[in-house]
Write an enzyme that holds these catalytic residues in place. Structure first.
Site, PDB file in Angstrom:
ATOM      1  N   ASP A   6     -15.102   1.275   3.825  1.00  0.00           N
ATOM      2  CA  ASP A   6     -15.000  -0.185   3.714  1.00  0.00           C
ATOM      3  C   ASP A   6     -16.364  -0.891   3.741  1.00  0.00           C
ATOM      4  OD1 ASP A   6     -12.294   0.115   3.600  1.00  0.00           O
ATOM      5  OD2 ASP A   6     -11.900  -0.489   5.660  1.00  0.00           O
ATOM      6  N   ARG A   8      -3.481   5.929  -3.408  1.00  0.00           N
ATOM      7  CA  ARG A   8      -2.924   5.423  -2.143  1.00  0.00           C
ATOM      8  C   ARG A   8      -1.455   5.831  -1.953  1.00  0.00           C
ATOM      9  NH1 ARG A   8      -5.490  -0.211  -0.353  1.00  0.00           N
ATOM     10  NH2 ARG A   8      -5.455   0.870   1.619  1.00  0.00           N
ATOM     11  N   LYS A  44      -8.872  -7.461  10.931  1.00  0.00           N
ATOM     12  CA  LYS A  44      -7.689  -7.433  10.059  1.00  0.00           C
ATOM     13  C   LYS A  44      -6.924  -6.121  10.226  1.00  0.00           C
ATOM     14  CE  LYS A  44      -8.355  -6.221   5.554  1.00  0.00           C
ATOM     15  NZ  LYS A  44      -7.556  -5.092   5.059  1.00  0.00           N
ATOM     16  N   ASN A  45      -7.661  -5.008  10.168  1.00  0.00           N
ATOM     17  CA  ASN A  45      -6.983  -3.715  10.141  1.00  0.00           C
ATOM     18  C   ASN A  45      -6.436  -3.290  11.500  1.00  0.00           C
ATOM     19  OD1 ASN A  45      -7.403  -3.668   7.440  1.00  0.00           O
ATOM     20  ND2 ASN A  45      -9.095  -2.171   7.482  1.00  0.00           N
ATOM     21  N   ARG A  51      -8.462 -11.868   1.335  1.00  0.00           N
ATOM     22  CA  ARG A  51      -7.566 -10.946   2.044  1.00  0.00           C
ATOM     23  C   ARG A  51      -8.181 -10.470   3.348  1.00  0.00           C
ATOM     24  NH1 ARG A  51      -4.874  -6.704  -1.903  1.00  0.00           N
ATOM     25  NH2 ARG A  51      -3.905  -6.334   0.087  1.00  0.00           N
ATOM     26  N   CYS A  76      -5.065  -3.329  -2.573  1.00  0.00           N
ATOM     27  CA  CYS A  76      -6.277  -3.220  -3.395  1.00  0.00           C
ATOM     28  C   CYS A  76      -6.195  -2.003  -4.310  1.00  0.00           C
ATOM     29  CB  CYS A  76      -7.509  -3.083  -2.494  1.00  0.00           C
ATOM     30  SG  CYS A  76      -8.108  -4.645  -1.849  1.00  0.00           S
TER      31      CYS A  76
HETATM   32  N1  EPU Z   1      -3.396   9.194   1.754  1.00  0.00           N
HETATM   33  C1  EPU Z   1      -2.486  10.081   1.213  1.00  0.00           C
HETATM   34  N2  EPU Z   1      -1.197  10.024   1.667  1.00  0.00           N
HETATM   35  C2  EPU Z   1      -0.792   9.132   2.613  1.00  0.00           C
HETATM   36  C3  EPU Z   1      -1.737   8.239   3.164  1.00  0.00           C
HETATM   37  C4  EPU Z   1      -3.038   8.289   2.715  1.00  0.00           C
HETATM   38  O1  EPU Z   1      -2.811  10.890   0.364  1.00  0.00           O
HETATM   39  O2  EPU Z   1       0.395   9.137   2.974  1.00  0.00           O
HETATM   40  C5  EPU Z   1      -4.776   9.215   1.255  1.00  0.00           C
HETATM   41  C6  EPU Z   1      -5.080   7.893   0.505  1.00  0.00           C
HETATM   42  O3  EPU Z   1      -4.637   7.970  -0.836  1.00  0.00           O
HETATM   43  C7  EPU Z   1      -6.570   7.785   0.647  1.00  0.00           C
HETATM   44  C8  EPU Z   1      -6.854   8.432   2.009  1.00  0.00           C
HETATM   45  O4  EPU Z   1      -5.690   9.198   2.337  1.00  0.00           O
HETATM   46  O5  EPU Z   1      -7.219   8.522  -0.342  1.00  0.00           O
HETATM   47  C9  EPU Z   1      -7.139   7.423   3.108  1.00  0.00           C
HETATM   48  O6  EPU Z   1      -6.040   6.612   3.332  1.00  0.00           O
HETATM   49  P1  EPU Z   1      -5.657   6.027   4.755  1.00  0.00           P
HETATM   50  O7  EPU Z   1      -4.203   6.214   4.927  1.00  0.00           O
HETATM   51  O8  EPU Z   1      -6.569   6.556   5.815  1.00  0.00           O
HETATM   52  O9  EPU Z   1      -5.979   4.505   4.545  1.00  0.00           O
HETATM   53  P2  EPU Z   1      -5.020   3.275   4.717  1.00  0.00           P
HETATM   54  O10 EPU Z   1      -4.266   3.384   5.997  1.00  0.00           O
HETATM   55  O11 EPU Z   1      -4.274   3.050   3.471  1.00  0.00           O
HETATM   56  C10 EPU Z   1      -6.811   1.912   6.045  1.00  0.00           C
HETATM   57  C11 EPU Z   1      -7.418   0.549   5.904  1.00  0.00           C
HETATM   58  C12 EPU Z   1      -8.318   0.527   4.686  1.00  0.00           C
HETATM   59  C13 EPU Z   1      -9.406   1.582   4.879  1.00  0.00           C
HETATM   60  C14 EPU Z   1      -8.765   2.965   5.100  1.00  0.00           C
HETATM   61  C15 EPU Z   1      -9.769   4.041   5.400  1.00  0.00           C
HETATM   62  C16 EPU Z   1      -5.737  -0.859   6.883  1.00  0.00           C
HETATM   63  C17 EPU Z   1      -4.759  -1.937   6.712  1.00  0.00           C
HETATM   64  N3  EPU Z   1      -6.372  -0.439   5.785  1.00  0.00           N
HETATM   65  O12 EPU Z   1      -6.070   2.108   4.847  1.00  0.00           O
HETATM   66  O13 EPU Z   1      -8.904  -0.761   4.633  1.00  0.00           O
HETATM   67  O14 EPU Z   1     -10.238   1.628   3.751  1.00  0.00           O
HETATM   68  O15 EPU Z   1      -7.837   2.893   6.214  1.00  0.00           O
HETATM   69  O16 EPU Z   1     -10.537   3.721   6.494  1.00  0.00           O
HETATM   70  O17 EPU Z   1      -5.981  -0.412   7.996  1.00  0.00           O
HETATM   71  C18 EPU Z   1      -9.956  -2.585   3.618  1.00  0.00           C
HETATM   72  O18 EPU Z   1      -9.873  -3.181   4.705  1.00  0.00           O
HETATM   73  O19 EPU Z   1     -10.651  -3.011   2.652  1.00  0.00           O
HETATM   74  C19 EPU Z   1      -9.215  -1.345   3.437  1.00  0.00           C
HETATM   75  C20 EPU Z   1      -8.927  -0.842   2.242  1.00  0.00           C
END
Ligand code: EPU
Length: 427
Positions: free
Chosen positions: A305, A121, A22-23, A397, A116
């Site tokens: 995750d 986030r 998915k990711n 999801r 989620c």
């Molecule tokens: N963060 C910030 N500012 C930003 C972006 C992120 O402060 O602009 C913080 C977030 O608040 C969080 C941390 O950085 O505390 C990690 O966020 P990250 O951006 O790395 O995660 P994401 O891109 O929102 C992806 C996956 C998530 C997975 C995380 C960490 C996708 C679509 N989602 O999310 O997947 O947990 O990386 O590995 O790629 C899941 O599949 O259940 C899921 C939540």
């Protein structure tokens, strides 16, 4: 609202193939907008989040088909760069459309994304990265508009190796003028998959998988056909379920190298694992051992995750373990539900103390987010008696009909809209 009804206590056994990630698929679907011509993406899992992304691409005017796990996207008919607010709120990954739309069409309007409820986030790192490439960003309450007639390469250091920000900046920078360097970039396998996809379309990206990614802008990108990597979190979820039910399961079509931190934890817990090429055999005949302390952090460390799923296994261990969550601030919502099922877990700030119990008991519990829901399913499979997991849409999801997958491994598990008095598990 669907529910999953699970008659627990049956060891999982058999062989199962792993669907596409998915990711990886979500940013790659967004990046398909960058091509001049039709892009075919194979091994795309049939999940709710993928359906939402396809829905957004269609509402933007793209021609999209989805058959037999293959998505074809033709963006030549695109008619707007405004992401519909209702779909934007359904999924955080809608934010991935910012980079490609800005790079190709010079403008994009998005809304604060949903997703989620596992923490604040923020999207500041995404916006700062796009600003560094020359975008003008106008924020008006929930609406964010980005504009740039042409992006220009820049050196961008991420304060935190955000997966999404790294991907968004990569997708914006591929059509920028000159060179972009992202330092402290995320190193997840999904970032490497995005690099491979972009390069298959003709981009020049190197370094994914390390903390420095360099992108040399090109004038245009072409159509291509590309296959998504297997889903490491789905693979991990099945492995943990196999171990928690004291089962014996073979996973095919997976990449053991992407989940080495999980393999390490499972082996410490006494789970037998045999990994060779794209096959992993998992078996566990005895009560799991406690593993000391696990800390979730960005790849290649232990993934957030898989935190909730592993917690189920540790809640059945013969002793104490500690789980520290450092990526998301609200990712312990499953703890309350697991305790309802007889687990003994207490949370102090971002650490959970898990005191192993001999068994869990079936109960009615609620999936509060995707991975929390997966953990409750594992708990239900391992528990004595009947478990009902509510709010299954969260699980949908990220897992393609989880009940069918576990049924194929012998689980007694059904999806129900209404739970009748007596369920016939014999059929
Ligand atoms: N963060 C910030 N500012 C930003 C972006 C992120 O402060 O602009 C913080 C977030 O608040 C969080 C941390 O950085 O505390 C990690 O966020 P990250 O951006 O790395 O995660 P994401 O891109 O929102 C992806 C996956 C998530 C997975 C995380 C960490 C996708 C679509 N989602 O999310 O997947 O947990 O990386 O590995 O790629 C899941 O599949 O259940 C899921 C939540």
């Amino acid at each position: 609202m669907d529910k999953l009804v699970i008659e627990g206590g049956y060891p999982l056994s058999g062989t199962v193939g792993i669907h596409g990630a998915k990711n990886a698929a979500l940013p790659i679907l967004a990046a398909s907008l960058l091509a001049n011509g039709e892009v075919q993406i194979r091994n795309v899992p049939n999940l709710l989040d993928i359906q939402v992304m396809i829905g957004i691409l269609r509402r933007l005017g793209c021609n999209v088909s989805y058959e037999q796990q293959a998505v074809k996207v033709d963006a030549s008919t695109l008619s707007t760069t405004v992401i519909p607010e209702d779909l934007m709120k359904q999924m955080r990954s809608s934010i991935f459309l910012m980079g490609p739309l800005l790079a190709k069409y010079g403008e994009v309007t998005v809304y604060q994304p949903g997703g989620c409820a596992i923490g604040e986030r923020k999207i500041d790192l995404h916006l700062d990265g796009l600003r560094a490439l020359g975008a003008e960003i106008i924020e008006q309450s929930e609406q964010i508009t980005c504009r740039a007639s042409r992006l220009t390469g820049a050196d961008i250091h991420l304060e935190f190796p955000s997966v999404g920000a790294t991907e968004n900046i990569m997708m914006a920078a591929v059509l920028a003028e000159g060179r972009t360097t992202i330092t402290n970039a995320a190193r997840e396998p999904e970032i490497q998959d995005l690099q491979r996809f972009l390069n298959t379309m003709g981009a020049q990206v190197i370094g994914a998988g390390t903390d420095t990614i360099t992108i040399t802008g090109v004038k245009s990108l072409q159509s291509c056909s590309y296959g998504i990597i297997p889903d490491r979190i789905v693979a991990g979820t099945i492995m943990i379920a196999a171990a928690a039910t004291r089962g014996n399961v073979t996973l095919t079509g997976c990449n053991p190298g992407h989940i080495s931190s999980l393999l390490h934890v499972l082996r410490r817990a006494g789970v037998q694992i045999n990994a060779c090429n794209d096959i992993i055999k998992v078996s566990c005949m005895t009560r799991p051992k406690p593993v000391g302390r696990i800390v979730t952090s960005p790849y290649p460390s232990f993934p957030t995750d898989l935190q909730s799923q592993v917690m189920v296994l540790l809640s059945l261990a013969d002793g104490f373990s500690i789980m520290k969550e450092t990526v998301f601030e609200s990712r312990f919502k499953h703890v309350h539900e697991l305790n309802v099922m007889g687990a003994d877990i207490s949370v102090d700030a971002n650490a959970a103390l898990i005191r192993g119990v001999p068994r869990l008991y079936g109960a009615t519990v609620e999936a509060t987010d995707l991975r929390a829901g997966a953990a409750l399913v594992i708990a239900g499979l391992a528990a004595q008696g009947r478990t009902v997991v509510e709010q299954v849409h969260h699980i949908d999801r990220g897992y393609d009909r989880l009940e069918l997958l576990f049924q194929s491994l012998g689980a007694k598990m059904l999806r129900q809209s209404v739970v009748p008095e007596e369920l016939d598990f014999a059929n």
